[in-house]
Design an enzyme around this catalytic site. Sequence first.
Site, mmCIF file in Angstrom:
data_model
loop_
_atom_site.group_PDB
_atom_site.id
_atom_site.type_symbol
_atom_site.label_atom_id
_atom_site.label_comp_id
_atom_site.label_asym_id
_atom_site.label_seq_id
_atom_site.Cartn_x
_atom_site.Cartn_y
_atom_site.Cartn_z
ATOM 1 N N LYS A 112 -13.634 8.591 11.253
ATOM 2 C CA LYS A 112 -12.988 9.861 10.947
ATOM 3 C C LYS A 112 -12.239 9.855 9.619
ATOM 4 O O LYS A 112 -11.924 10.913 9.080
ATOM 5 C CB LYS A 112 -12.047 10.272 12.093
ATOM 6 C CG LYS A 112 -12.820 10.671 13.340
ATOM 7 C CD LYS A 112 -11.963 11.343 14.378
ATOM 8 C CE LYS A 112 -12.846 11.815 15.532
ATOM 9 N NZ LYS A 112 -12.093 12.323 16.667
ATOM 10 N N LYS A 196 -24.653 9.506 17.735
ATOM 11 C CA LYS A 196 -24.350 10.170 19.008
ATOM 12 C C LYS A 196 -24.240 11.683 18.840
ATOM 13 O O LYS A 196 -23.849 12.171 17.766
ATOM 14 C CB LYS A 196 -23.072 9.588 19.618
ATOM 15 C CG LYS A 196 -21.831 9.916 18.845
ATOM 16 C CD LYS A 196 -20.555 9.572 19.602
ATOM 17 C CE LYS A 196 -19.384 10.011 18.747
ATOM 18 N NZ LYS A 196 -18.088 9.924 19.280
ATOM 19 N N LYS A 199 -19.714 17.198 18.592
ATOM 20 C CA LYS A 199 -19.410 18.588 18.225
ATOM 21 C C LYS A 199 -19.036 18.708 16.756
ATOM 22 O O LYS A 199 -19.032 19.797 16.204
ATOM 23 C CB LYS A 199 -18.353 19.199 19.156
ATOM 24 C CG LYS A 199 -17.112 18.385 19.380
ATOM 25 C CD LYS A 199 -16.357 18.861 20.642
ATOM 26 C CE LYS A 199 -15.373 17.811 21.118
ATOM 27 N NZ LYS A 199 -14.955 17.937 22.500
HETATM 28 P P1 TYM Z 1 -13.933 13.205 23.390
HETATM 29 O O1 TYM Z 1 -13.154 14.450 23.569
HETATM 30 O O2 TYM Z 1 -14.527 12.924 22.058
HETATM 31 O O3 TYM Z 1 -15.121 13.130 24.428
HETATM 32 C C1 TYM Z 1 -14.890 13.348 25.787
HETATM 33 C C2 TYM Z 1 -15.777 12.474 26.656
HETATM 34 O O4 TYM Z 1 -17.162 12.695 26.370
HETATM 35 C C3 TYM Z 1 -17.796 11.465 26.055
HETATM 36 N N1 TYM Z 1 -18.818 11.708 25.034
HETATM 37 C C4 TYM Z 1 -20.090 11.301 25.144
HETATM 38 N N2 TYM Z 1 -20.730 10.637 26.112
HETATM 39 C C5 TYM Z 1 -22.059 10.381 25.913
HETATM 40 N N3 TYM Z 1 -22.727 10.766 24.804
HETATM 41 C C6 TYM Z 1 -22.117 11.432 23.805
HETATM 42 N N4 TYM Z 1 -22.787 11.814 22.727
HETATM 43 C C7 TYM Z 1 -20.735 11.730 23.952
HETATM 44 N N5 TYM Z 1 -19.824 12.380 23.173
HETATM 45 C C8 TYM Z 1 -18.661 12.351 23.853
HETATM 46 C C9 TYM Z 1 -16.672 10.580 25.525
HETATM 47 O O5 TYM Z 1 -16.997 9.212 25.626
HETATM 48 C C10 TYM Z 1 -15.526 10.988 26.412
HETATM 49 O O6 TYM Z 1 -15.587 10.312 27.649
HETATM 50 N N6 TYM Z 1 -10.321 9.802 23.051
HETATM 51 C C11 TYM Z 1 -11.084 10.614 23.971
HETATM 52 C C12 TYM Z 1 -10.250 11.568 24.790
HETATM 53 C C13 TYM Z 1 -9.135 10.946 25.559
HETATM 54 C C14 TYM Z 1 -9.241 10.235 26.770
HETATM 55 C C15 TYM Z 1 -7.910 9.907 27.150
HETATM 56 C C16 TYM Z 1 -10.307 9.846 27.573
HETATM 57 C C17 TYM Z 1 -7.815 11.012 25.240
HETATM 58 N N7 TYM Z 1 -7.072 10.407 26.204
HETATM 59 C C18 TYM Z 1 -7.649 9.196 28.318
HETATM 60 C C19 TYM Z 1 -10.047 9.123 28.730
HETATM 61 C C20 TYM Z 1 -8.734 8.804 29.085
HETATM 62 C C21 TYM Z 1 -12.062 11.437 23.146
HETATM 63 O O7 TYM Z 1 -11.893 11.681 21.995
HETATM 64 O O8 TYM Z 1 -13.077 11.945 23.886
#
Ligand code: TYM
Length: 330
Positions: A112, A196, A199
Amino acid sequence: MSKRLLSGIQPSGELHLGNYLGAIKQWISLQQVHESLFCIVDLHAITARQDPKKLHENIRRVAASYLACGVDPQESAIFVQSSVSAHAELAWVLSTFTQMGELERMTQFKDKSKGKGAGQINAGLFTYPVLMAADILLYKPTAVPVGDDQKQHIELTRNIAERFNNYYKTETFVVPEGVFPSSGARIMGLDDPTAKMSKSAPSDLNFISFSDDADVVRKKVKKAVTDSGSDVTAGDDKPALTNLLTIYSLLTGREVSDIEKDYVGKGYGDFKAELAEVIVEWLAPVQLEMKRYLDDPAQLDIILAAGTEQANRIAQVTLDEVYKTVGLGY
Ligand code: TYM
């Protein structure tokens, strides 16, 4: 029920198929055997500038998406991170147990901040994983179901928890386990199977968004990148087809090998046309349910208030324990 689960998604835009297959799909089955808390991590979302009105709308849309995908508000808590102040408070304490070097090694941070100078990177983006550790450790969960891209953050959370516990010779934090799906942990972009699905991808053709209508889904799948050759088969030499077959398999519950048999003697065109319909059939009822929740703001408010209350109750106990352990307060 002694097993507890915590997970979350950023409300930085509409959810996409990767979020569903990598994270939410696991939540739905795990919520039956865990006390579950699903967070909408709005404090994380502001590490990139957000339009306030849009952010507020996205928070509610993500809540509606959780519900529409099958999170059961009778069994599980849905809450917004910023409504539980213990997250930000614990994050501060945990930041004093986190090394700069550890944060510098986070691949998500590196991605990022790529191409930006130190003057263009906000400190929140750097300390983002500490807040995530706080999200998790407050609830002492035994399971944290997430996609593959969160592995490094979970590992750091485990290290912070162990470091704190060891320093104070306590068992304040439960060292959490990441739970990753055996298939779908990394759904790749439709326009680029080497990265991957995301968004924030430069092209909308990268992802299937929760707000795509049937024609948009058909167009995106039709335009999806394929591999050389013409056989509809998965394999290391066929990353694009492997990704598309994985999506098909996860949405239908059928084995990839079984789906491959349907397309012997047929081409990519037939397969893509049917994959588009599989996605449309999954997405249409999700969109209807989302609309139902968004059209009834009072009901959504009740669900989020109940979730916040449950989350606050658990989080405050942990925060009090941490403050006492550290010697904070009077
Ligand atoms: P975020 O918001 O980017 O994504 C949310 C969840 O979706 C999964 N994900 C994917 N899984 C498979 N293939 C993909 N292309 C893909 N893109 C996204 C992510 O692995 C995630 O599970 N840091 C985290 C959010 C967070 C969080 C937490 C998660 C903040 N605090 C506490 C668990 C526990 C994030 O940015 O996810």
